[in-house]
Design a protein around this motif. Sequence first.
Motif, PDB file in Angstrom:
ATOM      1  N   MET A   1      -8.363   9.049  -3.716  1.00 59.32           N
ATOM      2  CA  MET A   1      -8.223  10.713  -3.562  1.00 59.32           C
ATOM      3  C   MET A   1      -8.891  10.732  -2.632  1.00 59.32           C
ATOM      4  SD  MET A   1      -6.819  10.293  -7.769  1.00 59.32           S
ATOM      5  CE  MET A   1      -6.777  12.413  -7.870  1.00 59.32           C
TER       6      MET A   1
ATOM      7  N   THR B   1      -7.189  -0.944  -6.340  1.00 61.92           N
ATOM      8  CA  THR B   1      -7.823   0.186  -6.272  1.00 61.92           C
ATOM      9  C   THR B   1      -6.546   1.350  -5.617  1.00 61.92           C
ATOM     10  OG1 THR B   1      -9.529  -0.888  -4.699  1.00 61.92           O
ATOM     11  CG2 THR B   1      -9.466   1.756  -4.815  1.00 61.92           C
ATOM     12  N   ARG B   2      -7.213   3.073  -6.363  1.00 64.68           N
ATOM     13  CA  ARG B   2      -6.590   4.047  -5.983  1.00 64.68           C
ATOM     14  C   ARG B   2      -7.813   5.446  -5.432  1.00 64.68           C
ATOM     15  NH1 ARG B   2      -4.359   6.767 -11.110  1.00 64.68           N
ATOM     16  NH2 ARG B   2      -6.772   7.754 -11.507  1.00 64.68           N
TER      17      ARG B   2
ATOM     18  N   VAL C   1      -3.151  10.400  -1.762  1.00 63.36           N
ATOM     19  CA  VAL C   1      -3.846   9.534  -2.421  1.00 63.36           C
ATOM     20  C   VAL C   1      -3.151   8.227  -1.967  1.00 63.36           C
ATOM     21  CG1 VAL C   1      -2.812   8.427  -5.233  1.00 63.36           C
ATOM     22  CG2 VAL C   1      -2.488  11.118  -4.845  1.00 63.36           C
ATOM     23  N   TYR C   2      -4.247   7.140  -2.249  1.00 63.60           N
ATOM     24  CA  TYR C   2      -3.987   6.339  -1.479  1.00 63.60           C
ATOM     25  C   TYR C   2      -3.850   5.368  -2.401  1.00 63.60           C
ATOM     26  CZ  TYR C   2      -5.478   8.220   2.522  1.00 63.60           C
ATOM     27  OH  TYR C   2      -6.270   9.489   3.798  1.00 63.60           O
ATOM     28  N   LEU C   3      -3.270   4.361  -2.670  1.00 66.04           N
ATOM     29  CA  LEU C   3      -2.577   3.501  -3.530  1.00 66.04           C
ATOM     30  C   LEU C   3      -3.207   2.141  -3.130  1.00 66.04           C
ATOM     31  CD1 LEU C   3      -2.927   2.554  -6.921  1.00 66.04           C
ATOM     32  CD2 LEU C   3      -0.700   2.800  -6.768  1.00 66.04           C
TER      33      LEU C   3
ATOM     34  N   GLN D   1     -13.055  11.019 -10.721  1.00 58.27           N
ATOM     35  CA  GLN D   1     -11.427  11.893 -10.136  1.00 58.27           C
ATOM     36  C   GLN D   1     -10.889  12.555 -10.795  1.00 58.27           C
ATOM     37  OE1 GLN D   1      -9.053   8.401  -8.547  1.00 58.27           O
ATOM     38  NE2 GLN D   1     -10.263   7.580  -7.049  1.00 58.27           N
TER      39      GLN D   1
ATOM     40  N   GLU E   1       1.580   6.099 -10.603  1.00 62.07           N
ATOM     41  CA  GLU E   1       1.325   5.038 -11.480  1.00 62.07           C
ATOM     42  C   GLU E   1       1.480   5.305 -13.014  1.00 62.07           C
ATOM     43  OE1 GLU E   1      -2.681   2.397 -10.741  1.00 62.07           O
ATOM     44  OE2 GLU E   1      -3.204   4.663  -9.844  1.00 62.07           O
TER      45      GLU E   1
ATOM     46  N   VAL F   1      -0.725  12.029 -11.197  1.00 60.78           N
ATOM     47  CA  VAL F   1      -0.761  10.030 -11.161  1.00 60.78           C
ATOM     48  C   VAL F   1      -0.873   9.098 -11.332  1.00 60.78           C
ATOM     49  CG1 VAL F   1      -2.151  11.372  -8.857  1.00 60.78           C
ATOM     50  CG2 VAL F   1      -3.464  10.369 -10.611  1.00 60.78           C
ATOM     51  N   ASN F   2      -1.323   8.920 -12.686  1.00 62.61           N
ATOM     52  CA  ASN F   2      -0.618   8.318 -13.131  1.00 62.61           C
ATOM     53  C   ASN F   2      -0.370   8.027 -14.879  1.00 62.61           C
ATOM     54  OD1 ASN F   2      -3.764   8.420 -13.170  1.00 62.61           O
ATOM     55  ND2 ASN F   2      -3.241   8.201 -15.544  1.00 62.61           N
TER      56      ASN F   2
ATOM     57  N   LYS G   1       1.335  -1.005   0.251  1.00 67.42           N
ATOM     58  CA  LYS G   1      -0.018   0.051  -0.472  1.00 67.42           C
ATOM     59  C   LYS G   1       1.138   1.379   0.115  1.00 67.42           C
ATOM     60  CE  LYS G   1      -4.103  -1.827   2.258  1.00 67.42           C
ATOM     61  NZ  LYS G   1      -3.838  -2.809   2.444  1.00 67.42           N
TER      62      LYS G   1
END
Length: 325
Positions: free
Chosen positions: A40, A37-38, A29-31, A280, A99, A53-54, A19
């Motif tokens: 924000m 699962t992401r 940001v949680y990934l 998002q 990502e 973020v990607n 994580k």
Amino acid sequence: MTALLGKELKRDMGGNMSKLVYMNGNTKVYLDLNNGTRIMETEEDEFDLEYPVNVDIKLTNKCLVGGCSYCHENSTPNGEQADFDVVLAVLKSFKRGTEIALGGGQLTSIRFIEFYDFLKGVKELGLVPNATFHYKEIIDYYRDIKKLQMNNLLYGIGISIPEDLTENDYKELAECCEGINNIVFHVIAGLTSSKTLNLLIKYFDNPKLLILGYKTKPNSRGEILYFSKHSDIDKKIKGMSNSINDIMNAFSVVSFDDLALEQLDMKNKVSANDWDKYYQGNDYSTGMYIDFVSQEFARNSTSMNRRPLMTDVKVMFKITKSEVI
């Protein structure tokens, strides 16, 4: 997610990164690397990211699969490959935890040891690499792909599903996918039939789906196909839009790119609360595209407003976000 607050990363019992939590502009940001699962979060009205973020990344324009008629990249057997030294030099400017979605072209056209070493460099930078493969690549190279995942060099595996597969093809694909984690099946609005979706449901447990919009980048094979079969393609898009609630109920996860959201009229297919909860932001407000073969960057892969590659992703992202459509 409160258990993650204050942690830069967690590790599972095997010591692997599982994580991530990091700040990007005004956004936390949680990934979750176990399932992709992401989440924000921001205390302000809108996300204001300093870094993407990607990032969609093109590593090769070579493809030996067979010249798909809908390919908007115009990949060919003689396509060129990116210089990985240049790629890694630019990736050093990325925010740790970003990502990156690797594609082409055909990634398995790259020599395995070369790709392996490149991904080791990506891992050292703290980035999260996902990759997209044509279904035929899984059949032919599933052992290599499993090896990359087992060594924590790839996380999410996207598998592009063409329309002409038989039941035997699905059986073989299911066998080759055993032991591959975090699979998401990629389909295209306007091309994918209900039969294809039903076969994915039949042969895979709790399958995840990414619906891509039909792309008609100028002078691409996808544009040529649309001109000749636009009525059929438009009809399939409408049919998918009408049945989208059934599709979302049948798959464990359904996600969309910006173009699919527009073509399928998704904002009017879900409640306002669900839209606010899950949406998002558009592709260019949270991500961008880099073609390392031609050494150009843009908002996304269909944008014709391409600029020469720069060494700092923060600067490139600021430029693509500020473009006026």
